[in-house]
Scaffold this active site. Structure first.
Site, short mmCIF file in Angstrom:
data_model
loop_
_atom_site.label_atom_id
_atom_site.label_comp_id
_atom_site.label_asym_id
_atom_site.label_seq_id
_atom_site.Cartn_x
_atom_site.Cartn_y
_atom_site.Cartn_z
N GLU A 261 37.64 41.79 47.50
CA GLU A 261 37.47 41.05 46.09
C GLU A 261 37.05 42.30 45.14
OE1 GLU A 261 34.81 38.14 46.58
OE2 GLU A 261 36.23 36.59 47.66
N HIS A 280 36.07 33.78 43.15
CA HIS A 280 34.83 33.44 43.88
C HIS A 280 33.87 32.70 43.18
CE1 HIS A 280 32.67 34.99 47.78
NE2 HIS A 280 32.19 33.79 47.42
#
Length: 315
Positions: A261, A280
């Site tokens: 990420e 997220h």
């Protein structure tokens, strides 16, 4: 000398409830928000002069802990802690805690939101309307469909309850079934994977888990099924997922967590319209953030005041 508490969670700020709580206990919050990868020098000096830490999900390695000259406790402002080298921390006498039970309703709500987004193709529709089109394609009702859930911790249970409320058949694979919940059918992993119209992951990553959803398990899913992951990015083989969506082995996916990420620019998932990716956000509501931040602060205070923390993960 002030007892310094490092805070890297980006939504915790000076003057908020966590800041006030720490200061009431004579502690000195130090803010270093996690905003992408840190340099090697920054990582290795992050804990110098720090007695306690409230951390986001950034990695904590043994090399970083080697420079922790007075660190006593690390508290995650969230549930997952696989980014922390707990074994290395324990060897140095550093307690490690998390904040379970603070964001499971938020996670469950986003999970259902992603399922509805996929079932009604909301992203495609809103994009088309913004571009001047007026699509009228048929979506799918959730009532009567099968929601498969892997893992039955707080977020798995909350998601199951929402699925039941929507009229879905809920199948769960877990090592901790609840015999009192007759609205849920507890069964084996293969049955859940093969039967689900929407397969939602709510389990922790671990050495025994690895990539739980790999190429063979993607092939075992229904071609009309959608995979939802609001748990751990490492649970899914993303390359195999991209291939499965491209060749029609499954209908699509909705991912709130990724193995890396932010999503790398060269990821094949970028090109797939029926793969929905969020940043997220599952546990990121105002209410959940408040609960998680305060839970982490209480863990730090408990350890520094020689009390056993409520949610240790190192013992």
């Amino acid at each position: 000398m002030a007892v310094r508490i490092l805070i890297t969670t980006d939504y915790l700020r000076p003057g908020d409830a966590v800041d006030h709580l720490l200061r009431e206990h004579g502690l000195d919050p130090v803010y270093a928000p996690a905003q992408g990868p840190r340099s090697v020098m920054e990582r290795n000096s992050l804990f110098e002069g720090i007695s306690g830490a409230i951390l986001a999900s950034e990695p904590v390695t043994s090399d970083m802990l080697a420079g922790a000259d007075c660190l006593q406790v690390i508290a995650r402002s969230g549930v997952g802690y696989d980014s922390i080298d707990v074994k290395a921390a324990s060897a140095l006498g550093i307690r490690v805690c998390n904040a379970p039970g603070t964001n499971h309703h938020s996670v469950a709500e986003l999970t259902i939101g992603l399922i509805i987004t996929a079932a009604r193709r909301l992203l495609e529709v809103t994009t088309a309307v913004r571009e001047g089109r007026w699509p009228r394609d048929a979506g799918r009702e959730l009532r009567g469909s099968t929601l498969g859930i892997i893992g039955y911790g707080p977020s798995g249970r909350a998601t199951a309850n929402l699925g039941i409320a929507l009229g879905m058949t809920v199948l769960v694979s877990t090592s901790h079934p609840d015999p009192d919940n007759t609205a849920v059918r507890f069964t084996d992993l293969d049955t859940v994977i093969g039967s689900a119209d929407y397969l939602s992951l709510h389990t922790r990553a671990g050495h025994s888990t690895g990539q739980l959803i790999d190429a063979p398990r993607l092939q075992a899913m229904k071609p009309t099924a959608v995979l939802i992951n609001t748990s751990r990015g490492s649970l899914v083989d993303e390359e195999a997922l991209a291939k499965a969506v491209c060749n029609g082995s499954i209908a699509g996916a909705a991912l709130d967590v990724l193995d890396n990420e932010p999503l790398p620019a060269d990821s094949p998932l970028h090109r797939l319209e029926n793969v929905y990716i969020t940043s997220h956000l599952a546990g990121q509501t105002v209410q959940a953030r408040t609960r998680a931040g305060l839970a982490a602060a209480h863990a730090v205070i408990d350890v520094l005041e020689n009390r056993e923390p409520a949610h240790p993960v190192d013992r």
